[in-house]
Motif scaffolding. Structure first.
Motif, PDB file in Angstrom:
ATOM      1  N   ARG A   1      23.656  -9.266 -28.690  1.00 53.12           N
ATOM      2  CA  ARG A   1      22.462 -10.088 -28.762  1.00 53.12           C
ATOM      3  C   ARG A   1      21.666 -10.179 -27.596  1.00 53.12           C
ATOM      4  O   ARG A   1      22.211 -10.332 -26.574  1.00 53.12           O
ATOM      5  N   VAL A   2      20.298 -10.332 -28.025  1.00 47.45           N
ATOM      6  CA  VAL A   2      19.363 -10.472 -26.872  1.00 47.45           C
ATOM      7  C   VAL A   2      19.507 -11.675 -26.212  1.00 47.45           C
ATOM      8  O   VAL A   2      19.707 -11.593 -24.967  1.00 47.45           O
ATOM      9  N   VAL A   3      20.232 -12.724 -26.727  1.00 44.14           N
ATOM     10  CA  VAL A   3      20.381 -13.831 -26.111  1.00 44.14           C
ATOM     11  C   VAL A   3      21.657 -13.809 -25.030  1.00 44.14           C
ATOM     12  O   VAL A   3      21.927 -14.822 -24.166  1.00 44.14           O
ATOM     13  N   ASP A   4      22.584 -12.772 -25.335  1.00 40.72           N
ATOM     14  CA  ASP A   4      23.576 -12.845 -24.336  1.00 40.72           C
ATOM     15  C   ASP A   4      23.608 -11.707 -23.427  1.00 40.72           C
ATOM     16  O   ASP A   4      24.098 -11.819 -22.237  1.00 40.72           O
ATOM     17  N   HIS A   5      22.429 -10.957 -23.589  1.00 41.88           N
ATOM     18  CA  HIS A   5      22.147  -9.596 -22.572  1.00 41.88           C
ATOM     19  C   HIS A   5      20.773  -9.666 -21.913  1.00 41.88           C
ATOM     20  O   HIS A   5      20.672  -9.401 -20.739  1.00 41.88           O
ATOM     21  N   ALA A   6      19.738 -10.043 -22.593  1.00 41.86           N
ATOM     22  CA  ALA A   6      18.530 -10.067 -21.931  1.00 41.86           C
ATOM     23  C   ALA A   6      17.795 -11.209 -21.207  1.00 41.86           C
ATOM     24  O   ALA A   6      16.968 -10.916 -20.299  1.00 41.86           O
ATOM     25  N   ILE A   7      18.580 -12.341 -21.520  1.00 38.28           N
ATOM     26  CA  ILE A   7      17.729 -13.580 -20.812  1.00 38.28           C
ATOM     27  C   ILE A   7      18.963 -14.234 -19.989  1.00 38.28           C
ATOM     28  O   ILE A   7      18.590 -15.387 -19.378  1.00 38.28           O
ATOM     29  N   THR A   8      19.924 -13.737 -19.555  1.00 36.59           N
ATOM     30  CA  THR A   8      20.948 -14.443 -19.029  1.00 36.59           C
ATOM     31  C   THR A   8      21.104 -13.753 -17.293  1.00 36.59           C
ATOM     32  O   THR A   8      21.916 -14.287 -16.407  1.00 36.59           O
ATOM     33  N   ASN A   9      20.510 -13.064 -17.181  1.00 33.28           N
ATOM     34  CA  ASN A   9      20.337 -12.344 -15.602  1.00 33.28           C
ATOM     35  C   ASN A   9      19.683 -13.322 -14.744  1.00 33.28           C
ATOM     36  O   ASN A   9      19.000 -14.273 -14.864  1.00 33.28           O
ATOM     37  N   ARG A  10      20.059 -13.219 -13.275  1.00 39.57           N
ATOM     38  CA  ARG A  10      19.815 -14.196 -12.375  1.00 39.57           C
ATOM     39  C   ARG A  10      18.428 -13.699 -11.611  1.00 39.57           C
ATOM     40  O   ARG A  10      18.042 -12.644 -11.559  1.00 39.57           O
TER      41      ARG A  10
END
Length: 456
Positions: A262-271
């Motif tokens: 999912r986008v919410v698990d991979h695209a928006i979680t980076n530091r």
């Protein structure tokens, strides 16, 4: 002692070699997902056969996928359910098709249980057909020869494979050609040309007052007190300068593209690794994130999923364009859009007309200038060999005299040779589609040759 060390070293080498030969389930899952996704989209979006897909969409793919791809069994296509399943050692991957939204990959290990939860778009095209693009096909021999040269696999780059070329001048099609197996109705994956389509949707949202580009993206996951990501603006994301970390080159987001993630698990979680706006870094995640920000602002998932169709595709008559999503209903509009050369030309015309279409404003006044204005942080513009690389605006690449093109030229670009070149000073659009390998297609040289032919 030396003998024991030698034995230990030999043991490590031996077991390491044996381990290297073992299949990696995570990698196999990605490769199977690649095959399921591309087979699903090419078959149900574009009507292509398995043999055609094997020869194009699944040919000359990422080098690190090729060996595993050849070992996979044939994809299983269910024409009734509109699904494609690919098995691999340890599991299987499935993609499911929907009207307008194309194919979404289901999460690994879920079978078809998530199909009923996928987002759907209502029948948005149940209305009179849009007017066709104006045609004024030229019989100029130089223009025809230049277009033909794009298909010869050599003139503009070894290993190139052109499927479509379309040239528009003064609002009319003056040249158009397709490779065997493709025509004006055949959609093809845009790869990163989708980013420019995303910028168009965001532009419409700005015009509608849904968002402002200079405000923080405002994602819920970034809202904790003290989270520095809360300072990332929508403009930072459009400029590819979010400051977020990403894989090397920023364009291998395989877990979302091929892994069913999912986008919410991979695209928006980076530091955060750089101050927002200070460092340019090409990142699929930035594009997916700006679309996610629009979703969170709209607070209505059905309205969000239909918004690009009602506000952009439908008014422009882009009837053969599919905007694909993850299984959670987030657009993967950094890459996973399927469209035709003519539909891309409609996007180009919208920009040449400063966001106006058929007397109605789709984009804010000046949005075309905005996306074509150099971002504060830029990519390296000159390579070590002296090659002149394009600059970057807001989800568009920037060309000019140093590339042999008029200043103010800008383009949507995607992997394997997808291009929409917009040349405002000449009122010219150039669309080129392909399945390139190797060094790629020299779009600057081709565009310059097209302009020269149009002058004569």
């Amino acid at each position: 002692m030396r003998f024991l060390i030698a034995i230990a070293s030999a043991f490590c080498i031996s077991t390491g070699a044996a381990h290297a030969q073992e299949p990696d389930p995570a990698h196999l899952s990605l490769v199977a997902g690649y095959k399921a996704a591309f087979t699903c989209s090419a078959h149900f979006n574009a009507g292509r056969t398995v043999e055609e897909i094997d020869g194009d969409e699944l040919h000359r793919i990422y080098p690190d996928y090729r060996e595993a791809m050849t070992a996979l069994p044939d994809a299983v296509i269910d024409e009734k359910k509109k699904t494609v399943t690919v098995s691999y050692e340890g599991g299987k991957r499935m993609a499911a098709w929907r009207p307008y939204l194309g194919c979404a990959q289901l999460p690994s290990g879920d079978g078809d249980g998530s199909i009923s939860k996928l987002p759907y778009v209502k029948s948005v095209w149940d209305r009179p057909a849009p007017p066709p693009l104006t045609e004024n096909l030229s019989d100029d021999l130089e223009l025809s020869q230049t277009v033909n040269n794009a298909f010869d696999r050599a003139t503009y780059g070894e290993g190139t494979e052109t499927t479509a070329v379309l040239v528009m001048k003064d609002g009319a099609i003056v040249a158009e050609k397709y490779r065997e197996g493709f025509d004006a109705m055949t959609p093809q994956r845009t790869w990163s040309v989708a980013k420019s389509i995303a910028a168009t949707v965001i532009g419409a949202a700005v015009h509608d007052g849904l968002i402002k580009i200079d405000e923080p993206a405002g994602l819920k996951v970034w809202s904790s007190p003290g989270d520095p990501r809360g300072h990332i603006t929508l403009e930072n994301l459009l400029h590819m300068s979010s400051g977020l970390t990403s894989p090397t080159a920023g364009n291998r987001t395989d877990d979302v593209y091929f892994g069913g993630g999912r986008v919410v698990d991979h695209a928006i979680t980076n530091r955060l690794v750089a101050e927002p706006g200070a460092l340019w870094r090409y990142a699929n995640n930035d594009t997916m994130t700006v679309m996610r920000a629009l979703r969170e602002r709209m607070k209505n998932d059905q309205q969000y999923i239909e918004y690009p169709f009602w506000r952009v595709l439908l008014p422009l008559g882009m009837e053969r364009t599919f905007l694909e999503t993850d299984w959670n209903g987030d657009f993967v509009m950094s890459s996973q859009v399927w469209t035709t050369a003519r539909d891309l030309a409609r996007i180009g015309l919208l920009y040449l007309n400063d966001g106006m279409w058929d007397g109605k404003r789709i984009l804010p006044e000046g949005w075309a200038d905005y996306v074509a204005t150099p971002a504060p942080a830029q990519p390296p513009l000159t390579r070590a060999n002296g090659a002149q690389m394009p600059g970057y605006g807001a989800q568009f690449w920037l060309f000019g005299e140093r590339h042999g093109l008029p200043d103010g030229t800008y383009a949507a670009q995607g992997n394997r040779g997808q291009y929409l070149v917009i040349i405002p000073s000449r009122d010219v659009l150039i669309v080129r589609r392909g399945f390139d390998d190797g060094g790629g297609f020299d779009i600057a040289a081709f565009s310059a040759d097209i302009l020269a032919a149009l002058e004569n």
